[in-house]
Design a protein around this motif. Structure first.
Motif, PDB file in Angstrom:
ATOM      1  N   ASN A  75     107.857  51.307 101.245  1.00 50.43           N
ATOM      2  CA  ASN A  75     107.223  50.459 102.252  1.00 50.43           C
ATOM      3  C   ASN A  75     107.739  49.029 102.221  1.00 50.43           C
ATOM      4  O   ASN A  75     107.844  48.376 103.266  1.00 50.43           O
ATOM      5  CB  ASN A  75     105.699  50.450 102.050  1.00 50.43           C
ATOM      6  N   ARG A  76     108.093  48.553 101.015  1.00 49.06           N
ATOM      7  CA  ARG A  76     108.524  47.164 100.889  1.00 49.06           C
ATOM      8  C   ARG A  76     109.819  46.986 100.110  1.00 49.06           C
ATOM      9  O   ARG A  76     110.225  45.865  99.821  1.00 49.06           O
ATOM     10  CB  ARG A  76     107.421  46.340 100.199  1.00 49.06           C
ATOM     11  N   GLN A  77     110.453  48.104  99.753  1.00 48.14           N
ATOM     12  CA  GLN A  77     111.689  47.998  98.987  1.00 48.14           C
ATOM     13  C   GLN A  77     112.568  49.213  99.227  1.00 48.14           C
ATOM     14  O   GLN A  77     112.106  50.256  99.669  1.00 48.14           O
ATOM     15  CB  GLN A  77     111.390  47.887  97.492  1.00 48.14           C
ATOM     16  N   ILE A  78     113.849  49.021  98.942  1.00 47.63           N
ATOM     17  CA  ILE A  78     114.766  50.147  98.917  1.00 47.63           C
ATOM     18  C   ILE A  78     115.339  50.222  97.508  1.00 47.63           C
ATOM     19  O   ILE A  78     115.446  49.205  96.810  1.00 47.63           O
ATOM     20  CB  ILE A  78     115.905  50.007  99.951  1.00 47.63           C
TER      21      ILE A  78
ATOM     22  N   TYR B 203     114.128  44.107  97.529  1.00 47.00           N
ATOM     23  CA  TYR B 203     112.787  43.891  98.055  1.00 47.00           C
ATOM     24  C   TYR B 203     112.808  43.187  99.402  1.00 47.00           C
ATOM     25  O   TYR B 203     113.636  42.317  99.652  1.00 47.00           O
ATOM     26  CB  TYR B 203     111.959  43.080  97.054  1.00 47.00           C
ATOM     27  N   GLY B 204     111.871  43.581 100.251  1.00 41.17           N
ATOM     28  CA  GLY B 204     111.725  42.920 101.547  1.00 41.17           C
ATOM     29  C   GLY B 204     111.337  43.906 102.636  1.00 41.17           C
ATOM     30  O   GLY B 204     112.087  44.831 102.933  1.00 41.17           O
ATOM     31  N   ARG B 205     110.142  43.701 103.206  1.00 40.12           N
ATOM     32  CA  ARG B 205     109.696  44.596 104.272  1.00 40.12           C
ATOM     33  C   ARG B 205     110.645  44.521 105.468  1.00 40.12           C
ATOM     34  O   ARG B 205     110.854  45.516 106.174  1.00 40.12           O
ATOM     35  CB  ARG B 205     108.268  44.222 104.702  1.00 40.12           C
ATOM     36  N   HIS B 206     111.247  43.340 105.697  1.00 40.03           N
ATOM     37  CA  HIS B 206     112.159  43.189 106.838  1.00 40.03           C
ATOM     38  C   HIS B 206     113.397  44.072 106.672  1.00 40.03           C
ATOM     39  O   HIS B 206     113.950  44.569 107.654  1.00 40.03           O
ATOM     40  CB  HIS B 206     112.571  41.721 106.998  1.00 40.03           C
ATOM     41  N   ILE B 207     113.815  44.290 105.407  1.00 36.59           N
ATOM     42  CA  ILE B 207     114.965  45.158 105.148  1.00 36.59           C
ATOM     43  C   ILE B 207     114.591  46.612 105.437  1.00 36.59           C
ATOM     44  O   ILE B 207     115.347  47.357 106.071  1.00 36.59           O
ATOM     45  CB  ILE B 207     115.441  45.001 103.692  1.00 36.59           C
ATOM     46  N   VAL B 208     113.425  47.012 104.977  1.00 32.03           N
ATOM     47  CA  VAL B 208     112.936  48.368 105.224  1.00 32.03           C
ATOM     48  C   VAL B 208     112.827  48.628 106.725  1.00 32.03           C
ATOM     49  O   VAL B 208     113.302  49.652 107.238  1.00 32.03           O
ATOM     50  CB  VAL B 208     111.575  48.597 104.537  1.00 32.03           C
ATOM     51  N   ASN B 209     112.204  47.685 107.448  1.00 33.17           N
ATOM     52  CA  ASN B 209     112.016  47.854 108.887  1.00 33.17           C
ATOM     53  C   ASN B 209     113.360  47.913 109.620  1.00 33.17           C
ATOM     54  O   ASN B 209     113.515  48.668 110.593  1.00 33.17           O
ATOM     55  CB  ASN B 209     111.152  46.721 109.448  1.00 33.17           C
ATOM     56  N   PHE B 210     114.313  47.122 109.167  1.00 30.64           N
ATOM     57  CA  PHE B 210     115.635  47.125 109.789  1.00 30.64           C
ATOM     58  C   PHE B 210     116.316  48.477 109.606  1.00 30.64           C
ATOM     59  O   PHE B 210     116.881  49.033 110.555  1.00 30.64           O
ATOM     60  CB  PHE B 210     116.495  46.011 109.188  1.00 30.64           C
ATOM     61  N   LEU B 211     116.258  49.037 108.403  1.00 31.45           N
ATOM     62  CA  LEU B 211     116.906  50.321 108.143  1.00 31.45           C
ATOM     63  C   LEU B 211     116.218  51.470 108.886  1.00 31.45           C
ATOM     64  O   LEU B 211     116.858  52.468 109.229  1.00 31.45           O
ATOM     65  CB  LEU B 211     116.937  50.601 106.640  1.00 31.45           C
ATOM     66  N   LYS B 212     114.930  51.313 109.157  1.00 33.24           N
ATOM     67  CA  LYS B 212     114.203  52.340 109.910  1.00 33.24           C
ATOM     68  C   LYS B 212     114.609  52.377 111.384  1.00 33.24           C
ATOM     69  O   LYS B 212     114.284  53.331 112.088  1.00 33.24           O
ATOM     70  CB  LYS B 212     112.697  52.119 109.796  1.00 33.24           C
TER      71      LYS B 212
ATOM     72  N   LYS C 122     113.819  60.693 103.887  1.00 31.59           N
ATOM     73  CA  LYS C 122     113.548  61.820 103.000  1.00 31.59           C
ATOM     74  C   LYS C 122     114.716  62.797 103.072  1.00 31.59           C
ATOM     75  O   LYS C 122     115.310  62.986 104.127  1.00 31.59           O
ATOM     76  CB  LYS C 122     112.240  62.513 103.397  1.00 31.59           C
ATOM     77  N   SER C 123     114.996  63.442 101.949  1.00 33.89           N
ATOM     78  CA  SER C 123     116.203  64.272 101.850  1.00 33.89           C
ATOM     79  C   SER C 123     116.272  65.377 102.897  1.00 33.89           C
ATOM     80  O   SER C 123     117.356  65.756 103.344  1.00 33.89           O
ATOM     81  CB  SER C 123     116.325  64.864 100.446  1.00 33.89           C
ATOM     82  N   SER C 124     115.125  65.901 103.310  1.00 33.76           N
ATOM     83  CA  SER C 124     115.120  66.990 104.294  1.00 33.76           C
ATOM     84  C   SER C 124     115.190  66.477 105.737  1.00 33.76           C
ATOM     85  O   SER C 124     115.441  67.255 106.663  1.00 33.76           O
ATOM     86  CB  SER C 124     113.872  67.856 104.121  1.00 33.76           C
ATOM     87  N   ASP C 125     114.986  65.170 105.925  1.00 34.86           N
ATOM     88  CA  ASP C 125     114.923  64.598 107.278  1.00 34.86           C
ATOM     89  C   ASP C 125     116.199  63.874 107.700  1.00 34.86           C
ATOM     90  O   ASP C 125     116.360  63.544 108.877  1.00 34.86           O
ATOM     91  CB  ASP C 125     113.762  63.603 107.384  1.00 34.86           C
ATOM     92  N   ILE C 126     117.079  63.606 106.758  1.00 37.37           N
ATOM     93  CA  ILE C 126     118.218  62.735 107.062  1.00 37.37           C
ATOM     94  C   ILE C 126     119.234  63.385 108.005  1.00 37.37           C
ATOM     95  O   ILE C 126     119.373  64.605 108.050  1.00 37.37           O
ATOM     96  CB  ILE C 126     118.932  62.280 105.770  1.00 37.37           C
ATOM     97  N   TYR C 127     119.911  62.545 108.733  1.00 34.43           N
ATOM     98  CA  TYR C 127     121.038  62.939 109.580  1.00 34.43           C
ATOM     99  C   TYR C 127     121.891  61.689 109.795  1.00 34.43           C
ATOM    100  O   TYR C 127     121.495  60.576 109.427  1.00 34.43           O
ATOM    101  CB  TYR C 127     120.550  63.531 110.914  1.00 34.43           C
ATOM    102  N   ILE C 128     123.066  61.869 110.365  1.00 36.78           N
ATOM    103  CA  ILE C 128     123.933  60.722 110.638  1.00 36.78           C
ATOM    104  C   ILE C 128     123.466  60.085 111.936  1.00 36.78           C
ATOM    105  O   ILE C 128     123.492  60.730 112.989  1.00 36.78           O
ATOM    106  CB  ILE C 128     125.404  61.134 110.744  1.00 36.78           C
ATOM    107  N   PRO C 129     123.040  58.828 111.900  1.00 36.82           N
ATOM    108  CA  PRO C 129     122.505  58.183 113.102  1.00 36.82           C
ATOM    109  C   PRO C 129     123.563  58.033 114.197  1.00 36.82           C
ATOM    110  O   PRO C 129     124.755  57.910 113.917  1.00 36.82           O
ATOM    111  CB  PRO C 129     122.060  56.800 112.592  1.00 36.82           C
TER     112      PRO C 129
END
Length: 201
Positions: A21-24, A65-74, A81-88
């Motif tokens: 939620n707040r870190q990668i 750390y940083g919620r802005h980083i998490v939100n950007f990557l989303k 999650k390993s079962s959900d990933i794909y190449i964007p």
């Protein structure tokens, strides 16, 4: 379209990483890949708060750390999650060198150059294999490999009889395909790169 650095970050969080939620976080025993990840983070996000350590299993990690980083990557993937990933699409629509960097980073995490005994003929087989819990990403990778004149096998269940283990795998065999992989994708992971060189030799 994304940059080479951002493509590698997306690939690594999809591979040996984790998005909270707040870190990668990125986990890898290879110091070279850890340092490369840190450089990419600095290139894209600047001097952000981070920490480093080693897990109980002796695997190195970097936490950023940083919620802005998490939100950007989303923006690129809703779930890492390993079962959900794909190449964007943002990666797929980028220049070839960006797609190449994504593939290299993902193979560094999830792939290997392996030597195995083929029981039917009792012969040693050299190949490059990659595994994932996501069938979709391996199918995308298969298409991208084909576009680069690298033939691969079918995407198959690694443990077909298991309900718990739903991992999939993709293999590249044949000297020509291994050489094309080395030239057009390759490994940055020093040990995997050297193993591939030995297989081709």
């Amino acid at each position: 379209m994304v940059s080479e650095s951002l493509a590698r970050i997306i690939a690594r969080i999809s591979g040996d990483g984790n998005l909270g939620n707040r870190q990668i976080m990125y986990f890898n025993q290879c110091d070279y890949l850890i340092q490369d990840f840190k450089k990419d983070i600095k290139t894209i996000f600047g001097n952000v708060k981070k920490s480093e350590g080693i897990t109980n299993s002796k695997t190195k990690y970097v936490a950023v750390y940083g919620r802005h980083i998490v939100n950007f990557l989303k923006i690129f993937l809703k779930s890492y999650k390993s079962s959900d990933i794909y190449i964007p699409d943002a990666v797929l629509l980028s220049k070839n060198k960006v797609i190449k960097e994504y593939l290299t980073a993902f193979f560094d995490d999830e792939g290997c150059a392996s030597l195995r005994l083929f029981k039917k003929t009792n012969e040693w087989k050299r190949d490059i294999s990659i595994g994932s819990n996501s069938y979709k990403i391996l199918m995308q990778i298969k298409v991208l490999l084909t576009e680069r004149n690298i033939k691969s096998g079918n995407v198959t269940r690694s443990h077909a009889g298991s309900e718990r283990n739903k991992t999939y795998s993709l293999r590249i065999t044949g000297k020509k395909n291994l050489i094309n992989f080395q030239e057009k994708v390759g490994f940055k992971h020093p040990k995997k790169r050297d193993e591939l060189k030995k297989h081709i030799k």
